[in-house]
Enzyme design. Structure first.
Site, PDB file in Angstrom:
ATOM      1  N   SER A 181     -23.006  34.932  -4.027  1.00 47.67           N
ATOM      2  CA  SER A 181     -23.664  35.351  -2.728  1.00 47.67           C
ATOM      3  C   SER A 181     -23.019  34.804  -1.661  1.00 47.67           C
ATOM      4  O   SER A 181     -21.920  33.860  -1.629  1.00 47.67           O
ATOM      5  CB  SER A 181     -25.393  34.700  -2.965  1.00 47.67           C
ATOM      6  OG  SER A 181     -25.029  33.135  -2.924  1.00 47.67           O
ATOM      7  N   LEU A 233     -21.000  33.630   1.491  1.00 48.37           N
ATOM      8  CA  LEU A 233     -19.539  33.536   1.615  1.00 48.37           C
ATOM      9  C   LEU A 233     -18.655  34.031   0.452  1.00 48.37           C
ATOM     10  O   LEU A 233     -17.639  34.824   0.583  1.00 48.37           O
ATOM     11  CB  LEU A 233     -18.981  32.159   2.420  1.00 48.37           C
ATOM     12  CG  LEU A 233     -19.578  31.700   3.566  1.00 48.37           C
ATOM     13  CD1 LEU A 233     -19.215  30.333   4.012  1.00 48.37           C
ATOM     14  CD2 LEU A 233     -19.517  32.597   4.920  1.00 48.37           C
ATOM     15  N   ASP A 280     -20.825  30.440 -10.547  1.00 47.46           N
ATOM     16  CA  ASP A 280     -22.020  30.168  -9.879  1.00 47.46           C
ATOM     17  C   ASP A 280     -23.034  29.704 -10.932  1.00 47.46           C
ATOM     18  O   ASP A 280     -22.753  30.092 -12.022  1.00 47.46           O
ATOM     19  CB  ASP A 280     -22.332  31.619  -9.033  1.00 47.46           C
ATOM     20  CG  ASP A 280     -23.295  31.282  -8.047  1.00 47.46           C
ATOM     21  OD1 ASP A 280     -22.591  31.565  -6.651  1.00 47.46           O
ATOM     22  OD2 ASP A 280     -24.371  30.994  -8.053  1.00 47.46           O
ATOM     23  N   ASP A 288     -21.294  25.067 -13.391  1.00 47.81           N
ATOM     24  CA  ASP A 288     -21.812  23.707 -12.610  1.00 47.81           C
ATOM     25  C   ASP A 288     -20.752  22.823 -12.236  1.00 47.81           C
ATOM     26  O   ASP A 288     -19.946  22.411 -12.713  1.00 47.81           O
ATOM     27  CB  ASP A 288     -22.941  23.075 -13.269  1.00 47.81           C
ATOM     28  CG  ASP A 288     -23.324  21.821 -12.455  1.00 47.81           C
ATOM     29  OD1 ASP A 288     -22.871  21.399 -11.176  1.00 47.81           O
ATOM     30  OD2 ASP A 288     -24.291  21.284 -13.062  1.00 47.81           O
ATOM     31  N   CYS A 344     -16.619  27.875  -2.315  1.00 48.14           N
ATOM     32  CA  CYS A 344     -17.738  28.086  -1.466  1.00 48.14           C
ATOM     33  C   CYS A 344     -18.940  27.615  -1.959  1.00 48.14           C
ATOM     34  O   CYS A 344     -20.195  27.676  -1.193  1.00 48.14           O
ATOM     35  CB  CYS A 344     -17.798  29.681  -1.230  1.00 48.14           C
ATOM     36  SG  CYS A 344     -16.326  30.498  -0.559  1.00 48.14           S
ATOM     37  N   TYR A 381     -25.181  16.387   4.937  1.00 48.25           N
ATOM     38  CA  TYR A 381     -24.492  17.657   4.909  1.00 48.25           C
ATOM     39  C   TYR A 381     -23.071  17.450   5.619  1.00 48.25           C
ATOM     40  O   TYR A 381     -21.962  17.806   5.075  1.00 48.25           O
ATOM     41  CB  TYR A 381     -25.296  18.647   5.473  1.00 48.25           C
ATOM     42  CG  TYR A 381     -24.430  20.069   5.576  1.00 48.25           C
ATOM     43  CD1 TYR A 381     -24.452  20.971   4.021  1.00 48.25           C
ATOM     44  CD2 TYR A 381     -24.135  20.505   6.689  1.00 48.25           C
ATOM     45  CE1 TYR A 381     -23.683  22.120   4.311  1.00 48.25           C
ATOM     46  CE2 TYR A 381     -23.411  22.047   6.642  1.00 48.25           C
ATOM     47  CZ  TYR A 381     -23.237  22.485   5.431  1.00 48.25           C
ATOM     48  OH  TYR A 381     -22.692  23.744   5.288  1.00 48.25           O
ATOM     49  N   LYS A 419     -19.193  17.600   4.403  1.00 48.10           N
ATOM     50  CA  LYS A 419     -18.296  18.573   4.799  1.00 48.10           C
ATOM     51  C   LYS A 419     -17.284  17.685   5.484  1.00 48.10           C
ATOM     52  O   LYS A 419     -16.028  18.410   5.903  1.00 48.10           O
ATOM     53  CB  LYS A 419     -18.966  19.545   5.809  1.00 48.10           C
ATOM     54  CG  LYS A 419     -19.893  20.329   4.801  1.00 48.10           C
ATOM     55  CD  LYS A 419     -19.239  21.244   4.039  1.00 48.10           C
ATOM     56  CE  LYS A 419     -20.181  22.452   3.243  1.00 48.10           C
ATOM     57  NZ  LYS A 419     -19.390  23.124   2.334  1.00 48.10           N
ATOM     58  N   THR A 459     -25.892  34.076   6.009  1.00 47.79           N
ATOM     59  CA  THR A 459     -25.798  33.946   4.706  1.00 47.79           C
ATOM     60  C   THR A 459     -27.362  34.012   4.089  1.00 47.79           C
ATOM     61  O   THR A 459     -28.165  33.677   5.095  1.00 47.79           O
ATOM     62  CB  THR A 459     -24.750  32.900   4.215  1.00 47.79           C
ATOM     63  OG1 THR A 459     -25.455  31.700   4.880  1.00 47.79           O
ATOM     64  CG2 THR A 459     -23.403  32.886   4.900  1.00 47.79           C
TER      65      THR A 459
END
Length: 255
Positions: A15, A17, A36, A59, A86, A161, A165, A196
């Site tokens: 899904s 990106l 995924d 995973d 991603c 987050y 990142k 997204t």
């Protein structure tokens, strides 16, 4: 690297990106293994794209499962020269809210998926890539990771987050330096506001408000624009050890 020679693993490939990237790889004549957790979406995408794509339920935080699937995907494609990471989650939460301190496990989970999961795939894939025959320029592989503008301008509620990142962005250069002797390039993309599944629950008016915060173009980014940048990174051998913002010049406000 020629886009038609790409044999890629795309994590989070079912899904957003990742899906757009898988589609671009196949349309360009390459092959893609979709990693995924969502079996329904992963299998459907692989069936839609045909023989150049295959789904591997993975995973990325599980070292044994990831290693087994990397080996299986490499065997299926007849090689492995590209990885696009991603897979990620964006669970928000204030460090201290009206409910008290943020549960530590929530912070740890975001880091485990976004940062440790990315690193897990890199370490295993790079070991395989180092066995590749160098091309005419000495290249043996390309790794593209997904950071975020939150790595640089994290908003309130994004401590976990942003930390995850920021880690993805920070490890780009040391990885590129280490793998340079093996002809493996490492890049990262820091997307801004991309339309997204993360935004699926928002009403149109809320999306439009977000879009107005982008200097130009005044809209949310499109997953295919991320995929276009991935393709350029793959094809341009001088791109290495850098984080590229894909954000329409937005600079996120505190909230």
């Amino acid at each position: 690297m020629n886009k038609a020679q790409v044999k890629a693993i795309v994590t989070g490939g079912a899904s957003g990106l990742g899906k757009a990237t898988v589609q671009n790889v196949i349309q360009s004549g390459g092959m893609a293994a979709i990693f995924d957790l969502n079996e329904e979406k992963g299998e459907a995408l692989a069936a839609e794209l045909g023989k150049g794509a295959a789904f591997f339920r993975t995973d990325v935080t599980d070292p044994e499962e990831t290693e087994q699937n990397l080996a299986a995907a490499r065997h299926w494609m007849g090689g492995l020269n590209t990885v696009i990471n991603c897979a990620g989650i964006g669970t928000p939460g204030k460090v201290v809210s009206k409910n008290g301190p943020l549960p530590l496990e929530q912070f740890e989970k975001v880091l485990k998926v976004n940062l440790t999961g990315t690193f897990n795939v890199i370490r295993l894939a790079a070991a395989f890539m180092q066995q590749n025959e160098p091309d005419a320029q000495g290249e043996q592989g390309v790794i593209v990771n997904t950071a975020s503008v939150a790595a640089f301008e994290g908003q309130i509620g994004q401590a976990a987050y942003s930390a995850s990142k920021g880690g993805v962005a920070a490890m780009t250069l040391p990885l590129a330096r280490e793998f340079a002797s093996a002809g493996i390039r490492v890049m990262a993309i820091a997307p801004g506001l991309i339309d997204t599944p993360m935004f699926e629950g928002l009403p149109a008016a809320a999306k439009e408000t977000l879009a107005q915060g982008v200097p130009f173009p005044k809209r949310l980014g499109r997953p295919e624009e991320y995929a276009m940048l991935v393709q350029h990174i793959i094809e341009n051998p001088l791109l290495n050890g850098e984080v590229i913002r894909l954000d329409g010049a937005i600079r996120m406000q505190p909230k």
